[in-house]
Each structure stands twice: as C-alpha cells, then as structure tokens.
Design an enzyme around this catalytic site. Structure first.
Site, PDB file in Angstrom:
ATOM      1  N   CYS A   2       0.952  -1.288   0.042  1.00 39.68           N
ATOM      2  CA  CYS A   2      -0.009  -0.003   0.177  1.00 39.68           C
ATOM      3  C   CYS A   2       0.940   1.479  -0.197  1.00 39.68           C
ATOM      4  O   CYS A   2       2.120   1.334   0.534  1.00 39.68           O
ATOM      5  CB  CYS A   2      -0.977  -0.003   1.197  1.00 39.68           C
ATOM      6  SG  CYS A   2      -1.755  -1.257   1.281  1.00 39.68           S
ATOM      7  N   ARG A  33       5.564   0.245  -6.100  1.00 42.67           N
ATOM      8  CA  ARG A  33       5.418  -0.473  -4.722  1.00 42.67           C
ATOM      9  C   ARG A  33       4.664  -1.763  -4.723  1.00 42.67           C
ATOM     10  O   ARG A  33       4.642  -2.910  -4.013  1.00 42.67           O
ATOM     11  CB  ARG A  33       5.245   0.251  -3.683  1.00 42.67           C
ATOM     12  CG  ARG A  33       6.076   1.293  -3.365  1.00 42.67           C
ATOM     13  CD  ARG A  33       5.711   2.413  -2.475  1.00 42.67           C
ATOM     14  NE  ARG A  33       5.396   1.746  -1.253  1.00 42.67           N
ATOM     15  CZ  ARG A  33       6.308   2.010  -0.182  1.00 42.67           C
ATOM     16  NH1 ARG A  33       7.545   2.523  -0.529  1.00 42.67           N
ATOM     17  NH2 ARG A  33       6.367   1.527   1.061  1.00 42.67           N
ATOM     18  N   TRP A  95      -2.875  -2.659  -1.517  1.00 40.04           N
ATOM     19  CA  TRP A  95      -2.229  -4.130  -1.735  1.00 40.04           C
ATOM     20  C   TRP A  95      -3.288  -4.887  -0.846  1.00 40.04           C
ATOM     21  O   TRP A  95      -3.177  -4.855   0.373  1.00 40.04           O
ATOM     22  CB  TRP A  95      -1.058  -4.263  -1.538  1.00 40.04           C
ATOM     23  CG  TRP A  95      -0.402  -5.521  -2.265  1.00 40.04           C
ATOM     24  CD1 TRP A  95       0.116  -5.594  -3.498  1.00 40.04           C
ATOM     25  CD2 TRP A  95      -0.049  -6.469  -1.368  1.00 40.04           C
ATOM     26  NE1 TRP A  95       0.527  -6.925  -3.522  1.00 40.04           N
ATOM     27  CE2 TRP A  95       0.585  -7.306  -2.163  1.00 40.04           C
ATOM     28  CE3 TRP A  95      -0.165  -7.070  -0.013  1.00 40.04           C
ATOM     29  CZ2 TRP A  95       1.031  -8.750  -1.558  1.00 40.04           C
ATOM     30  CZ3 TRP A  95       0.192  -8.110   0.484  1.00 40.04           C
ATOM     31  CH2 TRP A  95       0.819  -8.921  -0.466  1.00 40.04           C
ATOM     32  N   GLU A 588      20.021 -16.752  -5.920  1.00 40.87           N
ATOM     33  CA  GLU A 588      19.599 -15.377  -6.646  1.00 40.87           C
ATOM     34  C   GLU A 588      18.841 -15.231  -7.813  1.00 40.87           C
ATOM     35  O   GLU A 588      17.896 -14.632  -7.988  1.00 40.87           O
ATOM     36  CB  GLU A 588      20.453 -13.987  -6.369  1.00 40.87           C
ATOM     37  CG  GLU A 588      20.466 -12.798  -6.786  1.00 40.87           C
ATOM     38  CD  GLU A 588      19.230 -12.112  -6.175  1.00 40.87           C
ATOM     39  OE1 GLU A 588      18.445 -12.679  -5.142  1.00 40.87           O
ATOM     40  OE2 GLU A 588      18.740 -11.360  -6.920  1.00 40.87           O
ATOM     41  N   LYS A 592      15.247 -14.323  -9.172  1.00 43.04           N
ATOM     42  CA  LYS A 592      14.987 -13.542 -10.240  1.00 43.04           C
ATOM     43  C   LYS A 592      13.875 -14.061 -11.160  1.00 43.04           C
ATOM     44  O   LYS A 592      13.003 -13.390 -11.689  1.00 43.04           O
ATOM     45  CB  LYS A 592      16.328 -12.829 -10.776  1.00 43.04           C
ATOM     46  CG  LYS A 592      17.061 -11.930 -10.204  1.00 43.04           C
ATOM     47  CD  LYS A 592      16.618 -10.688 -10.037  1.00 43.04           C
ATOM     48  CE  LYS A 592      15.716 -10.466  -8.802  1.00 43.04           C
ATOM     49  NZ  LYS A 592      16.519 -10.285  -7.503  1.00 43.04           N
ATOM     50  N   HIS A 611      22.253 -35.905  -4.556  1.00 41.11           N
ATOM     51  CA  HIS A 611      21.653 -36.676  -3.320  1.00 41.11           C
ATOM     52  C   HIS A 611      20.135 -36.154  -3.720  1.00 41.11           C
ATOM     53  O   HIS A 611      19.366 -36.304  -2.456  1.00 41.11           O
ATOM     54  CB  HIS A 611      21.760 -35.616  -2.048  1.00 41.11           C
ATOM     55  CG  HIS A 611      23.335 -35.919  -1.582  1.00 41.11           C
ATOM     56  ND1 HIS A 611      24.021 -37.127  -1.239  1.00 41.11           N
ATOM     57  CD2 HIS A 611      24.534 -35.052  -1.540  1.00 41.11           C
ATOM     58  CE1 HIS A 611      25.098 -37.069  -0.784  1.00 41.11           C
ATOM     59  NE2 HIS A 611      25.594 -35.881  -1.271  1.00 41.11           N
ATOM     60  N   LYS A 711       7.030  -4.256  -4.260  1.00 39.15           N
ATOM     61  CA  LYS A 711       8.272  -3.838  -4.059  1.00 39.15           C
ATOM     62  C   LYS A 711       8.870  -3.961  -2.464  1.00 39.15           C
ATOM     63  O   LYS A 711       9.899  -4.399  -1.920  1.00 39.15           O
ATOM     64  CB  LYS A 711       8.643  -2.473  -4.350  1.00 39.15           C
ATOM     65  CG  LYS A 711       9.999  -1.965  -4.364  1.00 39.15           C
ATOM     66  CD  LYS A 711      10.855  -2.980  -5.282  1.00 39.15           C
ATOM     67  CE  LYS A 711      12.439  -2.412  -4.969  1.00 39.15           C
ATOM     68  NZ  LYS A 711      13.312  -3.381  -5.507  1.00 39.15           N
TER      69      LYS A 711
HETATM   70  C1  AGP Z   1      13.829  -9.314  -4.740  1.00 36.19           C
HETATM   71  O1  AGP Z   1      13.800  -9.423  -5.953  1.00 36.19           O
HETATM   72  C2  AGP Z   1      12.558  -9.311  -3.995  1.00 36.19           C
HETATM   73  N1  AGP Z   1      11.565  -8.338  -4.716  1.00 36.19           N
HETATM   74  C3  AGP Z   1      12.370  -9.627  -2.665  1.00 36.19           C
HETATM   75  O2  AGP Z   1      12.816 -10.730  -2.188  1.00 36.19           O
HETATM   76  C4  AGP Z   1      13.106  -8.588  -1.854  1.00 36.19           C
HETATM   77  O3  AGP Z   1      14.566  -8.658  -1.801  1.00 36.19           O
HETATM   78  C5  AGP Z   1      12.620  -8.892  -0.257  1.00 36.19           C
HETATM   79  O4  AGP Z   1      11.580  -8.519  -0.110  1.00 36.19           O
HETATM   80  C6  AGP Z   1      13.602  -8.091   0.953  1.00 36.19           C
HETATM   81  O5  AGP Z   1      13.229  -6.711   0.507  1.00 36.19           O
HETATM   82  P1  AGP Z   1      14.169  -5.627   1.344  1.00 36.19           P
HETATM   83  O6  AGP Z   1      15.720  -5.806   0.634  1.00 36.19           O
HETATM   84  O7  AGP Z   1      13.754  -4.348   0.893  1.00 36.19           O
HETATM   85  O8  AGP Z   1      14.241  -6.078   2.750  1.00 36.19           O
END
Ligand code: AGP
Length: 716
Positions: A2, A33, A95, A588, A592, A611, A711
């Site tokens: 939000c 966001r 949201w 990572e 992504k 494993h 975000k």
């Molecule tokens: C990453 O691409 C994500 N959008 C998400 O995992 C993010 O890194 C996570 O929510 C942590 O956010 P922050 O770094 O703002 O704490």
C-alpha cells in the site's frame, strides 16, 4: 505494498483539478511498490446541513491501476475549476490484505455513508480490527467494506461524538490520540474531516510516513519541536479511557458513560507555534505539505522532508506542521524532528531511455557499485573507511558472533558474503531469513552483533527481527539502501549502500551494492590484521575493477536475448547449479527468474546434485551452471560431468577464454571476466539478471510489476 499520499496547500491557490493532479501524480510515483486499487478524497462544495454549513467530500476509488482512477475522475465529470487557498487531499494505493480488490474495499474509507465526516487512508494491518468492528457495530455504526481500515474512520466519529456529547470540541490531534489508543497492529495513516477544513493528521507505527515541505521562504529552523503530553493531560487521557481500551471494557457502554473528553486546555486552543514555520514578519506564509509513505513521490515537489518516528502524530493546519506524541517525554527521547534534504534526484526515479525500471537498474550497476564504494575506499593505500560504523568496530570485533538477518534477495547477499566475512574476521557468522529467525525465537545475546540487510529498510519481517534483537540488547547494524527508512533509523549504526532508488520489484542493483557494502564491512573489521594484509589488498584491487568488469558483462545482452528467445522461451523449469561462493548466485538467479518470468526455477548446491536433484536431469531440462575459476572449480566441473553424463546440456557461466568448458556437451557458454574469488558473484549474477529480464519480456510480463508481488513487503 500500500502507498499513502497526501497534499495540503495553505495560502497557495490551487484549483480542484490541480489538487487532483497532484494526488494522482503522487500515486503514480508509488505504483512501483505493487498495488491492486487506488483512490482519493478531496473537498466538494459547501452545503447546508441543518443550521450548519459543511464542506462535502468527493471520494473516488476503484480497483485497478492509477490510470483507471484517472479515467474514472474524468468519467465522473468532477469539477476541476473551484479554487481553494487551503485544502487537504488524501490518496492511496491498496495491496489487498482484508477483502478482495473491489470498490468498497478501496481506500479512502469513511466514518459514515451519509456525510463522510472522517476520511481515512491507511497502510499496514490493524490486528484487533475484528473486535473493534464488533464493538462499533454495537454502537450503531454501519460498515461498508471488509477492511480493517474502516474501523479507524468509524473510531474517529465515535470519539468525536463522545467528546461533543460532553460539550467539548476536540482538536484533531487530540482526537487522533484517542483513536490510536484503541489500535493494535501497524499503521501509517492520514485522516481528514470537514469538521477540520484544510487540516490533516498523519501518524505511523511500523509503516513509513514522511512529510515534505515546500515554501518559497526560508524556514527559520531546520527542525520541528516535538510536543509531548503533559503529566496532567496524560492522567486525564488515561482517566478518559478508563486507562483501558474500548475492548478491555468488554464491549460494554461503560466507556460512553465514563467517558472524559480531551483535556479542556487542548480543545481547539492552539497555544504553540511551530518554530520552523514562523515567518520573518510574523505573517502566515504560503506553504505546501506532501505526506507520503515514500520519498519517491515527494521529490518532484521538494527535497525538504521530515521523517516521522513511530507514534508521532503530524498535525498540519494553518500552514504549520506540529509533531505530537501521546506520551510524556521519557529520558533520552529526542525533542525535535529534523527537516532533512533528500539526496535523491528526480531523474533517478524516471525510466529514461529504458523500457523498464528493472532494465535501467541492471544497466546502472557499473555506476551504482561505484557509488557504493565512492569516498569509502582509498584504492591507492588499500584502506576502507565506513563512517557509519567506525565508532562501533572495536565492539563488533569483540562480539561472540555475527548474525546476518534479511529476506529474499537481501538474504542472498548475506549468503554470498558470509564466507569472506568468516575468513577475514574469524568471527562465526550465521545467516538467517528474518521470518524463520522470528518463528524459531532464536536466542540472541548482548554480545551478539546482528546485521540487518534491506533495500527498502521497511520489510516487516526484518523490522520485527530488528526489534527482537534490540529488546535482547544486541548491537544492531543496518545495511540499507533507503535513507531515512525505519531500519536505518532503528539500528545502532550502519552503512547506506548508496545504490540510488530501486523501483523495479526485482532487486538487481541493490544486490550488487549490498554485496559490496558487506565486503567493505568485513574489510573494515579486519583492517588491523597483519596476516590478512595481502588478502585485503587483493580484494580492494578487485573491487576497484568491478564497475568496469560489470560493463563488460552487460555486453552479453544480445547473446542472452537470443538464448531466451530461441532456447529458454518455452521451458517450464530451470535449474541453476553453483557451489561455494556461487551457491548464493544460483539462489539469487532462481529467485529473479521465478518472480519476473513466472518460470519455475531452483538454485541447487552443486554438491547436493547427487543427493536427489539429479533425478530431474535429462536432455530437456535447462540448466545453468556457474563454473568460474576458484578453489572449488574442479568440484563444479565434476557436477557438470554428472549432468552431461545424463544427456543434460548446461549453459555454463565461465571465465573469459576458459577452453576447458567448451566441449560439445555444453549448450553454450556465457563468458565473464575473472575477479577475486569472493567478488566473482558480483559478475556472475549479471547474466542471470538479464536472463530473467528477457524471459519475462518474451512472455509479455509487466516486468516492473510482477503479479502478486510488491516492492516493499510491509506486512508479516
Ligand atoms: C527481490 O527481487 C525481491 N523483490 C524480494 O525478495 C526482496 O529482496 C525482499 O522482499 C527483501 O526486501 P528488502 O531488501 O527491501 O528488505
């Protein structure tokens, strides 16, 4: 998640159209966001209400994007020409948490459907909303939505009426205190009411809120005094609420019967003046205020901002900003809130020539990584100085262990650097996912150092973990991108990663900058160690070359685009294999790909292949293997052999000119420059960022707004 935006103009003439445009633009800056509905409230016209004249409200809200709201405003033929020299407008992107994204659940919410006396926008979650709702229903309030927020609007009216009944006309800020006394959970909220024309109150607890100030005149002082409760007023307030909340009164009417209104001295009697807003000639000055959950929506209007602390109530009226607290001052509590200058530039939050913010941010990495190191590394003498940590380094060096705590991508940057931390500092390091750390109620002690890594500095799980560690007396360090965020203010010390605003939901440049900030942290902790001198020099020289090397890796984009078009496009699943430093890169990369392209992908520790995961391998499953040169290279090669022996055809990310990899069993190679082992992940992650981007674009996905994600994850 939000987003909140509010706009107050005082002695600055604005038409309703201009006010709406301001609110809409503010919401557009919050779009990144993640949200599913939008809405706003502005003043309407003066109408007769019995003997009284009141200003009615215009509330417009709708599920969907801000552009849908914009269209709705046009379709509803809202008058744009009326002029206001003082007006308070509030707006929101939602949201969904309580109730689906449908019109009645969108914000703003109102206290009543007839006149809409109090109007509220809210971020966060009111955890006791069900009980409050039940109580308010017994008092005759009729709810229009399924949201937790609506009970806040209803509470405002409830208390307003109780005060009136007692013959008191309360100040909006005093009324806000009465409402806050009832709320449990987290909030950033704004309230406006026709009883208080041109005024707004904004308050926060666990959800960010800041106030931007725009005026042509110079502010007298660059701070606002905090107005604490006096002992007498607090006693009266406690009596007023029976020293308990509505709910502790067991939903009885005892509160109404025993209700004591706000302290008489407080009712609409404004004795104090905010020093910052006193003009030279003692005349009120024209001023505009922008209230927002995010500096990105304020920057186009002003760089002067004040970040609210939890439990602050910002009361804006008559061109002044007052900060109130519902409690008396406790020892050590700050008596002022500084008005700061934002470092951010408007072009940093614009896409420029790029199609998406994510693409822009991937390509910004040569600059963002450079900015993380700028002014902090003396490359000639191989010295790292982190101003925000310097005074705390001796304490950290003596700590029993370091616990790194984060979520998502930020967690991966901790994993990527754990090994170099342990090697350089010889302090045991554990890396924790914030939610799991809290679920386990992990033991934390006074001699622990807890490092919180976050791009936004507002992630609810990480903030809760931070509070947990603070309560246990540990030293807390923040590695944060957003200046002024809750995390950067609540930690004892820390480093801003200086990556610049990251708008794309997929974190890219924040990852590489967090990685570098953590390496610099480890270097600072061990800079007095003679035995580590050579290794230090090697790493610092390596860091110096990183921005240029990233530029080289970015040249792989054409090859990667083709790979995504031709070979990966129709795939359903993807494995990423890495070990040692590259396990974090594999995790990572998988995150992504999942979040942006919706393709299932998994990061696998290459040593674990045999494993279990090997069962998935055949000639169809796409695999990306990280086989850059480090001490584990032979082991990674043997994992690749295990894959190719089962007809797997991996895409191998290797160092430039590495002939060993080029055999016909490999699908293709993506060659990246070689750097120091502990920094190689900074270069290896770039191709997978690009792969995720192009996979998503090929699939027609809105890269910056992947479904169901936000975000900044400000709910638990
Ligand atoms: C990453 O691409 C994500 N959008 C998400 O995992 C993010 O890194 C996570 O929510 C942590 O956010 P922050 O770094 O703002 O704490």
């Amino acid at each position: 998640m939000c987003g909140i935006f509010g706009y107050v103009n005082f002695l600055v003439d604005k038409s309703r159209g201009e006010i709406i445009d301001n609110l809409i633009e503010g919401l557009q800056r919050l779009e990144y966001r993640g949200y599913d509905s939008a809405g706003l409230a502005v003043d309407g016209k003066l109408i007769k209400d019995g003997d009284e004249e009141i200003m009615n409200n215009i509330i417009i809200k709708t599920p969907g994007k801000v552009k849908v709201l914009k269209q709705k405003i046009i379709d509803d033929e809202i008058n744009r020409t009326d002029i206001f020299d003082n007006h308070a407008g509030i707006a929101h992107t939602r949201w969904a948490t309580h109730g689906q994204p449908k019109e009645e659940n969108c914000h703003p919410h109102r206290s009543d459907s007839t006149k809409g006396e109090f109007i509220v926008v809210h971020n966060g979650i009111i955890t006791n909303f069900a009980a409050l709702r039940k109580y308010l229903l017994t008092k005759g309030h009729i709810f229009e939505s399924e949201t937790d927020t609506e009970c806040i609007a209803k509470l405002f009216k409830h208390f307003y009426d109780l005060n009136l009944k007692a013959g008191v006309s309360p100040d909006l800020n005093e009324l806000t205190k009465q409402v806050l006394h009832e709320l449990e959970g987290s909030y950033g909220l704004l309230v406006k009411s026709y009883h208080y024309p041109g005024e707004v109150c904004g308050t926060r607890k666990g959800s960010p809120l800041l106030v931007g100030v725009k005026t042509d005149k110079k502010l007298k002082v660059d701070f606002v005094d905090v107005e604490f409760e006096t002992n007498a007023a607090q006693q009266q307030q406690q009596q007023a609420n029976g020293h308990s909340s509505l709910l502790q009164n067991n939903h009885s009417t005892s509160l109404d019967l025993g209700f004591i209104p706000v302290a008489p001295g407080e009712q609409n009697l404004r004795t104090s003046q905010s020093r910052a807003f006193l003009s030279e000639d003692d005349l009120p000055m024209p001023v505009e205020f922008f209230l927002s959950s995010d500096p990105a929506s304020v920057i186009q209007h002003t760089k002067k901002v004040l970040f609210l602390e939890d439990d602050d109530i910002a009361h804006i009226y008559d061109g002044e900003l007052h900060i109130h607290r519902a409690s008396t001052k406790s020892a050590g509590e700050s008596t002022v809130r500084p008005i700061q200058t934002l470092e951010m530039e408007l072009n940093e939050i614009m896409k420029g020539p790029y199609k998406h913010f994510m693409q822009k941010e991937i390509f910004e990495q040569p600059d963002s990584t450079f900015n993380t190191m700028r002014g902090r590394i003396d490359f000639e003498n191989c010295i790292v100085t982190l101003g925000g940590l310097k005074a705390f380094l001796p304490t950290i060096r003596r700590c029993r262990r370091i616990i790194m705590i984060a979520c998502g991508t930020s967690y991966h940057s901790c994993l990527a650097t754990r090994s170099i931390f342990e090697e350089l500092t010889e302090i045991p390091v554990s890396v924790e996912l914030a939610s799991d750390f809290l679920d386990r109620k992990s033991p934390v002690f006074r001699d622990d150092t807890c490092v919180f890594v976050s791009q936004s500095g507002e992630t609810a799980d990480s903030i809760l973990a931070l509070q947990y560690c603070l309560e246990r007396g540990a030293l807390t360090v923040g590695i944060v991108n957003s200046v002024g965020s809750s995390m950067s203010r609540q930690t004892h010390c820390g480093v801003h990663i200086n990556a610049g605003p990251e708008i794309g939901v997929a974190s890219t440049k924040a990852y590489t900058s967090q990685y570098i900030a953590l390496v610099m942290f480890a270097l600072s902790l061990s800079n007095d160690s003679i035995s580590k001198k050579k290794r230090h020099e090697e790493i610092i020289k390596g860091l110096q070359k990183i921005p240029e090397q990233i530029k080289k890796v970015l040249n792989l984009e054409t090859k990667i685009k083709k790979l995504c078009n031709d070979d990966l496009n129709d795939q359903k699943s993807l494995l990423l294999l890495g070990r040692g430093y590259q396990f974090a890169t594999a995790l990572e990369g998988a995150l992504k790909i999942k979040e942006i392209s919706y393709m299932h992908s998994e990061g696998v520790l290459a040593g674990e292949l045999k494993h279990g995961v090997l069962a998935l391998v055949d000639d169809k499953l796409p695999i990306i293997a990280f086989a850059t040169r480090d001490s584990l290279f032979p082991k990674t090669m043997s994992a690749i052999e295990q894959v190719t022996a089962r007809d797997g055809r991996p895409i191998v990310i290797c160092n430039e000119g590495d002939a060993i990899i080029s055999n016909d069993k490999v699908h293709t190679t993506l060659e990246v420059p070689q750097t120091v082992d502990c920094l190689q992940g900074l270069l290896n992650v770039i191709p997978v960022q690009l792969i995720s981007y192009w996979l998503a674009v090929n699939r027609g996905i809105d890269v910056d707004f992947p479904r169901n994600l936000a975000k900044s994850v400000t709910v638990e």
